[in-house]
Design a protein around this motif. Structure first.
Motif: not given
Length: 193
Positions: A5-7, A16-18, A39-43, A48-57
């Motif tokens: 829906e975001v896409a 485009a959106a991150v 990543l799957a949603a961006a692929e 329109v979707l740019i994938p950005v990762a998150s990791v718990d530091p």
């Protein structure tokens, strides 16, 4: 909304959106929504979707391999949310993660300021604002001059600090999303121009 829906929303507007999630298992105790899902949603919506990762530091050395893996997968950067992840960005314990991100050539986005998360909840939902002062990112900018850093959002109530970090550091940018421009203070408007 779902990722699709975001896409669709952004595609209709020719924008485009991150897309990202926040890995805050240690800070908030929530089960991680994985980067693979982002990543799957961006692929499925590369226009329109740019994938950005998150990791718990707080995962320390366990988080380090995620940077090169994310590059290999086609990811666009890493998002840190100090408020919900409960960490000071300039804590040297997290520097190996930044080293890996810098080496991978990806940008690091640091949530700064108050975005409304926790508003109206008892104790603000446990969100501690002290972690999101952009001055905590200044040490990271000095110690990692090759790391592109984005101070996500106008850093309310620390706009002056964000400007002070970004002005002398060529690799630091201020993202202006997340706060209506009518609330931007005059110094932020002046420097945005």
């Amino acid at each position: 909304p779902t990722a699709q829906e975001v896409a669709d929303h952004y595609r209709e507007r020719r924008m485009a959106a991150v897309i990202f999630t926040v890995d805050d298992e240690a800070g908030m105790g929530r089960k991680r929504l994985g980067n693979a899902e982002v990543l799957a949603a961006a692929e499925a919506n590369p226009d329109v979707l740019i994938p950005v990762a998150s990791v718990d530091p707080h995962k320390g050395q366990l988080a380090v391999p995620e940077a090169p893996e994310w590059v290999e997968a086609g990811g666009g950067g890493f998002k840190f949310h100090p408020n919900v992840q409960a960490f000071f960005p300039n804590d040297r314990a997290f520097y190996p993660i930044y080293e890996a991100i810098e080496e991978a050539g990806l940008p690091a986005l640091f949530h700064t300021g108050h975005s409304g998360i926790g508003t109206g909840l008892p104790g603000g939902g446990g969100i501690r604002l002290k972690y999101s002062n952009p001055m905590h990112v200044d040490d990271v900018a000095v110690d990692f001059p090759g790391l592109t850093i984005v101070l996500a959002h106008p850093s309310f109530p620390w706009q002056d600090e964000a400007i002070s970090v970004a002005l002398p550091k060529q690799q630091v940018y201020i993202d202006l999303s997340g706060r209506p421009p009518k609330y931007f203070p005059p110094p932020l408007l002046r420097y945005a121009k």
